[in-house]
Design an enzyme around this catalytic site. Structure first.
Site, short mmCIF file in Angstrom:
data_model
loop_
_atom_site.label_atom_id
_atom_site.label_comp_id
_atom_site.label_asym_id
_atom_site.label_seq_id
_atom_site.Cartn_x
_atom_site.Cartn_y
_atom_site.Cartn_z
N THR A 125 1.29 -1.01 0.06
CA THR A 125 -0.06 0.03 0.24
C THR A 125 0.94 0.91 0.20
O THR A 125 1.97 1.45 0.75
CB THR A 125 -0.67 -0.03 1.45
OG1 THR A 125 -1.91 -1.53 1.16
CG2 THR A 125 -1.61 1.51 1.39
N PRO A 127 0.91 5.94 0.00
CA PRO A 127 -0.16 6.87 -0.43
C PRO A 127 -1.39 7.19 -0.83
O PRO A 127 -2.70 6.82 -1.39
CB PRO A 127 0.71 9.04 0.02
CG PRO A 127 1.50 7.71 0.04
CD PRO A 127 1.77 6.31 -0.01
N GLY A 130 -3.94 2.00 -2.40
CA GLY A 130 -5.01 1.39 -1.69
C GLY A 130 -5.69 -0.25 -2.56
O GLY A 130 -4.78 -0.72 -2.64
N SER A 131 -7.17 0.11 -3.01
CA SER A 131 -7.62 -1.23 -3.66
C SER A 131 -6.78 -0.83 -4.53
O SER A 131 -7.35 -1.58 -5.59
CB SER A 131 -8.88 -0.49 -3.65
OG SER A 131 -9.51 -0.52 -2.13
N THR A 157 2.13 -3.02 8.20
CA THR A 157 1.87 -3.66 9.41
C THR A 157 3.54 -4.04 10.47
O THR A 157 4.37 -4.81 9.37
CB THR A 157 0.57 -5.08 9.40
OG1 THR A 157 -0.78 -3.88 8.88
CG2 THR A 157 0.65 -5.31 10.69
N ARG A 267 -26.42 -10.80 33.83
CA ARG A 267 -27.32 -9.69 33.90
C ARG A 267 -28.50 -10.32 34.79
O ARG A 267 -28.57 -10.50 33.71
CB ARG A 267 -27.55 -9.18 32.89
CG ARG A 267 -27.88 -7.60 32.49
CD ARG A 267 -26.94 -6.67 33.65
NE ARG A 267 -27.65 -5.09 33.19
CZ ARG A 267 -28.27 -4.39 34.38
NH1 ARG A 267 -26.73 -4.42 35.09
NH2 ARG A 267 -27.88 -3.87 34.01
N GLU A 368 -5.83 -6.35 3.58
CA GLU A 368 -6.25 -7.27 2.74
C GLU A 368 -7.66 -7.31 2.23
O GLU A 368 -6.90 -8.84 0.98
CB GLU A 368 -5.77 -8.71 3.51
CG GLU A 368 -4.51 -8.32 4.30
CD GLU A 368 -3.73 -10.06 4.60
OE1 GLU A 368 -4.02 -11.34 4.54
OE2 GLU A 368 -3.26 -10.12 5.95
#
Ligand code: COS
Length: 387
Positions: A125, A127, A130-131, A157, A267, A368
């Site tokens: 990726t 700036p 991306g896709s 990552t 609860r 991903e």
């Protein structure tokens, strides 16, 4: 490739114990300190978690995809940042080398990846890309027996932990055919890291920009040795990664349902446990049915994945992988939303795990390949098969 059944039957319960005894109790620490404790990382190395998907000949455990999704399911049952410590070594960081690397590249890199001595990270990726990954702009220009790399990679990552990147850069003209994958050691002169990103969730997962300024990388570091193949390598790596993420999503859905069910049992309102009310049961039931559907799909696709050589792409399997990624990541989003709803106001307070899981799972639909990219892959393939 597969681990023998006897060994796998020992590995899985050992991992389940490790998750329950070591990782789940450390979830609050992770959230507060935004980091995975060093002793946990060491234990992960010792258990072989960094080498789950790397063949035994290179020092890994050599799981098949059907086995790997079971492990991913289990690790999905705790905060997702734990998985990310070794996730890039098991998946997108190393698989390009395993699938398309030369024998020398495999022999020199994979044993260090499997042991956890070398953290690998996947840098696709940018700036402005991306896709639309094939539009990436990072340049790699040949100069003698080196390429000179210039550009910026974004949201990478594990970049702050990485010893090397599987990095895609443009060696040729526009489009997918001009892209090559490189093995780029992180200590080369000219590599700078940006500030660690502040994210909505998944605290403890480290991402940042990787900035390349005149970085000289040996031409021998092109994965497979042939320029122009890098986009295909990246897509094959992502196919595998997307299935892994689908399994992680199922594991996380399992955990959220457990949390919501326990809360519904304890609860009390209107004089009884809220779990006795059918409207609460309906939310739990919808979540459980969707989880089982997603998990059945993941296991089916994993078997098909194992039915072909890992480095060979099959468009029908890729389409099914995208179905799994699309369904499971959206499914866990709905499950997390219902999980918060079952908890009522308590679900919005961060002392309950469901509050952070709600934030954590949002990323699964993005990285991903977004849900919309999965839809595009599925739609295209259906039309191709029909013609
Ligand atoms: N396996 C092997 N090869 C593949 C492939 C796959 N799964 N998918 C595509 N290819 C090949 C194609 O066959 C084509 O090869 P030829 O030129 O020889 O025909 C080439 O790659 C280009 O494919 P395509 O034309 O489909 O490329 P597009 O630019 O249209 O992009 C999408 C396709 C959108 C699917 C791709 O860019 C993508 O997955 N984007 C999302 C990126 C992503 O997931 N980013 C997350 C970053 S990592 S956290």
């Amino acid at each position: 490739m597969a681990l023998d059944k006897e060994s796998f039957d020992i590995l899985l319960p050992t991992l389940q114990r490790f998750i329950q005894e070591r990782l789940v109790p450390a979830e609050n620490y992770l959230e507060e300190h935004d980091d995975v404790p060093a002793d946990i990382v060491e234990d992960m190395k010792e258990m072989g978690l960094f080498g789950l998907s790397i063949p035994e000949e290179f020092g890994g455990i050599g799981l098949s995809m059907s086995q790997e999704v079971q492990v991913a399911y289990e690790i999905g049952r705790t905060s997702l940042a734990f998985r990310s410590v070794f996730g890039t070594n098991v998946g997108i960081g190393s698989q390009g080398i395993l699938m398309d690397g030369t024998p020398e590249q495999k022999a020199s890199i994979l044993p260090k990846v499997a042991s956890g001595e070398l953290i690998m990270s996947f840098a696709l990726t940018e700036p402005d890309a991306g896709s639309d990954a094939a539009s990436l702009k990072t340049r790699a220009d040949l100069d003698g027996d080196h390429y000179v790399l210039n550009g910026t990679k974004r949201y990478i990552t594990n970049a702050p932990r990485a010893g090397a990147f599987t990095l895609m850069a443009r060696t040729g003209g526009p489009g997918a055919g001009g892209v090559s994958s490189f093995i780029v050691p992180s200590d080369l002169p000219g590599i700078k890291l940006g500030k660690t990103d502040k994210k909505m969730g998944q605290r403890g997962t480290k991402t940042c920009d990787v900035i390349l300024e005149n970085v000289r990388v040996p031409a021998a570091n092109i994965i497979g040795g042939v320029p122009g193949q890098g986009f295909k390598t990246a897509m094959k790596v992502l196919d595998r990664g997307r299935l892994h993420i689908s399994a992680v999503s199922c594991g996380m859905a399992h955990r959220i349902i457990e949390e919501a069910t326990a809360y519904a049992r304890d609860r009390k309102q209107f004089g009884k446990a809220i779990g006795e009310f059918q409207l609460i049961q309906a939310m739990l039931a919808d979540s459980q049915a969707e989880l089982l559907a997603g998990w059945a799909l993941v296991q089916d696709v994993a078997q098909r994945f194992d039915g072909k050589p890992a480095h060979v792409s099959d468009p029908d399997v890729s389409m099914r992988v995208s179905c799994a990624k699309l369904f499971c990541t959206e499914m866990v989003g709905r499950v997390a939303d219902r999980g918060v709803q079952v908890h009522g106001g308590a679900g919005y307070i961060n002392e309950y795990p469901v509050e952070r899981f709600y934030r954590d799972v949002r990323l699964l639909r993005l990285y991903e390949g977004t849900t919309q990219i999965q839809q595009l892959i599925i739609g295209r393939e259906l039309l191709r098969q029909a013609s």
